[in-house]
Design a protein around this motif. Structure first.
Motif, PDB file in Angstrom:
ATOM      1  N   MET A 190       0.869  -1.175   0.000  1.00 31.22           N
ATOM      2  CA  MET A 190       0.000   0.000   0.000  1.00 31.22           C
ATOM      3  C   MET A 190       0.905   1.223   0.000  1.00 31.22           C
ATOM      4  O   MET A 190       1.741   1.378   0.870  1.00 31.22           O
ATOM      5  N   ASN A 191       0.753   2.062  -1.016  1.00 32.87           N
ATOM      6  CA  ASN A 191       1.627   3.219  -1.159  1.00 32.87           C
ATOM      7  C   ASN A 191       0.842   4.491  -0.826  1.00 32.87           C
ATOM      8  O   ASN A 191      -0.002   4.923  -1.609  1.00 32.87           O
ATOM      9  N   ALA A 192       1.127   5.074   0.337  1.00 32.11           N
ATOM     10  CA  ALA A 192       0.475   6.339   0.712  1.00 32.11           C
ATOM     11  C   ALA A 192       1.232   7.533   0.138  1.00 32.11           C
ATOM     12  O   ALA A 192       0.759   8.664   0.221  1.00 32.11           O
ATOM     13  N   ASP A 193       2.417   7.290  -0.436  1.00 35.06           N
ATOM     14  CA  ASP A 193       3.209   8.389  -0.999  1.00 35.06           C
ATOM     15  C   ASP A 193       2.732   8.792  -2.388  1.00 35.06           C
ATOM     16  O   ASP A 193       2.917   9.930  -2.806  1.00 35.06           O
ATOM     17  N   GLY A 194       2.197   7.839  -3.121  1.00 30.41           N
ATOM     18  CA  GLY A 194       1.848   8.212  -4.487  1.00 30.41           C
ATOM     19  C   GLY A 194       1.051   7.149  -5.208  1.00 30.41           C
ATOM     20  O   GLY A 194       1.029   5.974  -4.834  1.00 30.41           O
ATOM     21  N   GLU A 195       0.420   7.634  -6.237  1.00 32.89           N
ATOM     22  CA  GLU A 195      -0.245   6.786  -7.210  1.00 32.89           C
ATOM     23  C   GLU A 195       0.850   6.055  -7.990  1.00 32.89           C
ATOM     24  O   GLU A 195       1.935   6.589  -8.186  1.00 32.89           O
ATOM     25  N   MET A 196       0.557   4.838  -8.449  1.00 34.09           N
ATOM     26  CA  MET A 196       1.571   4.088  -9.191  1.00 34.09           C
ATOM     27  C   MET A 196       1.076   3.776 -10.595  1.00 34.09           C
ATOM     28  O   MET A 196       0.105   3.043 -10.776  1.00 34.09           O
ATOM     29  N   LEU A 197       1.769   4.364 -11.570  1.00 31.95           N
ATOM     30  CA  LEU A 197       1.474   4.101 -12.981  1.00 31.95           C
ATOM     31  C   LEU A 197       2.473   3.049 -13.443  1.00 31.95           C
ATOM     32  O   LEU A 197       3.675   3.311 -13.522  1.00 31.95           O
TER      33      LEU A 197
END
Ligand SMILES: O=C(O)Cc1cc(O)ccc1O
Ligand SMILES: [Fe+2]
Length: 461
Positions: A174-181
């Motif tokens: 789970m990445n709270a730092d950023g959206e992942m493209l």
């Protein structure tokens, strides 16, 4: 056995086989930013309200927001999840060592104002990747190449590379730092997300909103690709201006998953959380893939770049690459993006009396590029699939000497640039490479030599 096989998508999602594949096709819902509703068990979604006193099937309602509550309606993103246990049931987190996934400008090192290029990054098991008997999974394989901004300030982005050969069994991210493209380059991926399943293959992309828990496994053992970790405003479709109401990436070609909950994975799960540039891990008895139904417009998405309606010059001159923008993450300065995701897809070149490849230029925006397959017209040789290049703010670049010679002398008949797909993450913020990017063994130390053959051809009349 890979964990995804234990996921139970809704019955209709296993309907058809894609041609040439023994993988049952998943079912999707179409539209960028649409309000979807989906239930893996009929009756799981409350009707007419979001959080009844007791939700159907005794599920827990949970809201996941992707924008401030008060963001303008057009930018407002949120989804209601109906799950067997809420995400708060996790247990404590402890620091997790993953030294290669650095964040923001602070995670980078000083780099000279030279153009930079990287040879294809090694697959796990290849010499330069380092030996690991058990292999490496998606999350442990991530390495930051270049980065800018600051995840705590929710500004900037990082270009990451992944190359893995082990499934994320019993793990999630789970990445709270950023959206992942996610931009696959080699090997298809099965993405298991809280909101359902996505299959993506090279040529397609996947977009995982900030905060959505997911897992990534390879279809065929190993996979490599690129990621834009976007700390800034969520990616959206660009305005079309005079192009009108159709064209470039059309909204209906973005596909969201249908609800699927992992009926068999009640066992423990390690969740890796990224927050403030640091990684943390826990061990929880609750699977995060326990969402039985959801509704809303904050969703994982996939998109096949083959559906991109490419626009180009049908008269003369080489247009700016902004016509190839698939998605944009804007900043408060109008027209000056935190990140534009731009593709260079197959297309016809028909311009008359024109030097058709990109011109020589110094761009105030910073350009990170990767190649999925084929050749890129400005660099037919040294820029290879699975490699990368960086032309930072105002670093001069353009076609290599061979490309210049060929494009200056060729007959200007209509020409198809075919079997090719390059992309660019273009940012208003200068990138800083990671120490690994400069010292990890993939840097092309001879890159600048590709321009040394550009002679002074000036003929004073
Ligand atoms: O540098 C590059 O190859 C990317 C690029 C492509 C193009 O067609 C025009 C400008 C530009 O920066
Ligand atoms: Fe450029």
């Amino acid at each position: 056995m890979n964990a995804p096989e234990t996921i139970t998508p809704t019955a209709a999602s296993t309907a058809a086989l894609p041609p040439g594949s023994d993988r049952p096709a998943l079912r999707y819902q179409s539209g960028f930013g649409n309000q979807f509703e989906t239930e893996a068990v009929p009756g799981a979604l409350p009707k007419g309200r979001n959080s009844p006193q007791r939700a159907p099937l005794d599920l827990y309602p949970e809201l996941l927001s992707g924008s401030a509550f008060t963001a303008p309606r057009v930018e407002n993103r949120r989804t209601w999840l109906y799950r067997r246990q809420p995400s708060v049931v996790t247990g404590a987190f402890h620091a997790y060592e993953q030294p290669f996934w650095t964040s923001g400008a602070a995670g980078g090192v000083a780099a000279p104002p030279d153009p930079l290029r990287w040879h294809p990054f090694p697959m796990p098991g290849e010499a330069a990747a380092g030996a690991s008997a058990q292999g490496v999974d998606f999350v442990d394989s991530i390495k930051t190449l270049v980065s800018n901004g600051d995840p705590d300030a929710q500004t900037g982005m990082a270009a990451l590379i992944y190359a893995f050969n082990r499934p994320m069994t019993g793990r999630a991210l789970m990445n709270a730092d950023g959206e992942m493209l996610i931009v696959p380059q080699q090997g298809g991926l099965r993405l298991v997300t809280e909101m359902g399943l996505l299959d993506v293959v090279p040529g397609e992309i996947a977009l995982i909103p900030r905060g959505v828990t997911f897992r990534v496994d390879a279809h065929d053992g190993a996979a490599r690709g690129y990621i834009c970790e976007n700390y800034g405003a969520a990616f959206r479709l660009p305005e079309l201006g005079p192009i009108g109401s159709n064209g470039l990436a059309n909204p209906r070609d973005f596909l969201a998953p249908v609800a699927a909950h992992d009926a068999h994975a009640d066992g423990p799960c390690e969740v890796i959380r990224k927050t403030g540039g640091a990684l943390w891990r826990n061990q929880q008895s609750v699977t995060p893939f326990n969402v039985v139904a959801w509704h809303g417009n904050l969703t994982p998405l996939k998109y096949d770049t083959a559906h991109f309606m490419t626009i180009g010059s049908i008269s003369f001159d080489h247009p700016d690459p902004s016509i190839f923008t698939v998605l944009t993450s804007p900043t408060d300065t109008h027209g000056t993006a935190n990140c534009d995701f731009v593709i260079f897809p197959p297309r016809w070149l028909v311009q008359e009396d024109t030097f058709r490849p990109p011109w020589y230029h110094r761009n105030v925006m910073s350009e990170f590029m990767g190649l999925i397959h084929g050749q890129y017209d400005a660099k037919p040789e040294g820029f290879r699939p699975g490699g990368a290049s960086l032309h930072n703010c105002l670093v001069p670049h353009g076609p290599d000497a061979d490309a210049f010679e060929a494009a200056s002398t060729r007959a200007l008949t209509p020409q198809k640039l075919d079997h090719t797909l390059a992309f660019m993450f273009e940012s208003r913020w200068r990138f800083r490479p990671s120490a690994w990017a400069l010292q990890g063994g993939s840097l092309d130390t001879n890159y600048a030599a590709c321009w040394s053959g550009l002679k002074d051809n000036f003929k004073a009349t």
